[in-house]
Design an enzyme around this catalytic site. Structure first.
Site, mmCIF file in Angstrom:
data_model
loop_
_atom_site.group_PDB
_atom_site.id
_atom_site.type_symbol
_atom_site.label_atom_id
_atom_site.label_comp_id
_atom_site.label_asym_id
_atom_site.label_seq_id
_atom_site.Cartn_x
_atom_site.Cartn_y
_atom_site.Cartn_z
ATOM 1 N N ILE A 1 -11.417 47.994 102.819
ATOM 2 C CA ILE A 1 -12.926 48.398 102.690
ATOM 3 C C ILE A 1 -13.316 48.083 101.197
ATOM 4 C CG2 ILE A 1 -14.548 49.976 103.062
ATOM 5 C CD1 ILE A 1 -13.296 49.478 105.466
ATOM 6 N N ASP A 2 -12.368 48.327 100.142
ATOM 7 C CA ASP A 2 -12.694 47.909 98.990
ATOM 8 C C ASP A 2 -13.041 46.281 98.838
ATOM 9 O OD1 ASP A 2 -12.685 49.971 97.371
ATOM 10 O OD2 ASP A 2 -10.577 50.143 97.233
ATOM 11 N N ALA A 3 -12.015 45.384 99.578
ATOM 12 C CA ALA A 3 -12.273 44.056 99.192
ATOM 13 C C ALA A 3 -13.598 43.654 100.242
ATOM 14 C CB ALA A 3 -11.092 43.293 99.938
#
Length: 396
Positions: A168-170
């Site tokens: 999700i960060d990416a």
């Protein structure tokens, strides 16, 4: 010279999503100024995997190349004034503060756009900038859990399974990167800056456009079966299977061809689209019983002969040694001031005229404070005074 050469990005973000978005802009040639506290950004002090490094840990190295560091105390009036002066020179201003922090520090959109109406202001958050979840922590695992994706894999009764990456960060980072580029294009056409808002929750929803549409439009619920399966909405066989000496990944092969390749005539009469879903557990179990009879290499050769989608299951040591990875130049190697020879993942895009490059490694805390203050018109004596007062930090 990169495609964004001549553009300046002021990066006030921390952790992964914001720094990754800013690094990608730097990889394309932008002058990225990382504004961090005088003690250094949080990621410097929280080494992923315990890889501490000499002076710069591996996780910080991976997210902050092609940046200059300005170490400044934003809680001081003089520190804010310096960053405001820097913001007036920026094309992109990026922050991922908790709700309310940007306003308290005077780094909010109204303030920055008042100083620089043409700026592209990228604001990143966990759940959005209004609404009932405003105060919830925006952390990758928590958003993976909330996104529903953990129940799209595995076996009924198994615990929900997180991804093996900070997915999700990416995804959020690339959403911010994409939004910044689109807003810059708009500015080139109109001369107008604007605010770009990105949040982790919406990014997690948007990346599941197929899965969630199957649910919302097709009315098909997520159904985990008795046998391990790679994705609830993809027909069997789909997943990772044990072989004689390792594992093999199989991606929804044609059942008639698979029947011949695995010598499983029971599969020949099945309909891939219909039975592949309704008889998923049965098909998966048959394949799982057959594959341990041969090695992974033997099955890969057989699958290639029958034009079936199959591949090896790698660890990182296998990945970095893979001939296609080496051919692509998927990793870059360069010399860092304190860490020596550094090898990290490279660039996910190529340009024929303006290729990305590593112009500088991840900076030390305040490594570029003096040169940036000089660019902003501060005489060396005044910079030295601000360092002595704790407003700035320099790497000498």
């Amino acid at each position: 010279m990169g495609v964004l050469d001549g553009y300046r990005v002021v990066d006030l973000s921390i952790a992964m999503a914001g720094p990754l978005a800013a690094m990608r802009l730097g990889d394309l040639g932008a002058d990225v100024v990382k504004v961090e506290p005088v003690t250094g950004e949080w990621q410097r002090h929280a080494p992923a995997g315990g890889a501490t490094g000499k002076r710069v840990n591996a996780s910080f190295l991976s997210l902050n190349r092609n940046k200059r560091s300005l170490a400044v105390n934003l809680k001081s009036d003089e520190g804010r004034a310096i960053v405001h002066k820097l913001a007036a020179t920026a094309d992109v201003f990026l922050q991922n503060y908790r709700p309310g922090v940007a306003e308290r520090l005077g780094m909010d959109y109204d303030t920055i756009s008042g100083l620089n109406p043409a700026v592209v202001y990228v604001s990143m958050s966990g759940y959005g900038e209004t609404g009932p979840y405003l105060s919830r922590p925006g952390q990758d695992l928590l958003l993976q859990a909330m996104s529903g994706a953990m129940l799209s894999t595995g076996r009924d009764g198994d615990p929900p399974a997180p991804a093996g990456t900070y997915a999700i960060d990416a995804i959020t980072a690339y959403s911010a990167f994409e939004g910044a580029l689109a807003a810059l294009l708009h500015r080139e056409r109109t001369g107008e800056g604007q605010r770009v808002s990105v949040n982790m929750l919406d990014a997690a929803v948007a990346v599941q456009m197929q899965e969630l549409s199957i649910f919302t439009v097709g009315g098909v619920p997520q159904r985990r079966g008795r046998e391990p399966h790679g994705h609830t909405y993809i027909r069997a066989p789909y997943g990772v299977f044990a072989t004689k000496d390792g594992y093999l990944a199989l991606g929804m092969p044609r059942l008639d061809a698979l029947a011949v390749a695995l010598d499983l005539p029971e599969l020949a009469g099945m309909d891939g689209d219909a039975d592949g879903h309704t008889r998923r557990d049965e098909i998966t179990a048959m394949v799982a019983r057959r594959l341990p009879e041969r090695t992974t290499a033997e099955w890969l050769e057989i699958c290639a002969r029958h034009d079936l989608w199959a591949g090896p299951v790698y660890g990182y040591a296998d990945l970095v040694a893979d001939p296609q990875v080496r051919h692509n130049g998927s990793f870059v190697t360069y010399e860092h001031r304190t860490e020596g020879t550094v090898t990290t993942p490279g660039f996910p895009y190529g340009f024929s005229a303006t290729p990305p490059e590593v112009r500088r490694g991840a900076p030390l805390v305040g490594e570029h404070t003096r040169e940036l203050l000089e660019e902003l018109g501060y005489p060396p004596e005044r910079t030295a005074e601000l360092v002595a007062e704790g407003v700035l930090a320099c790497e000498d």
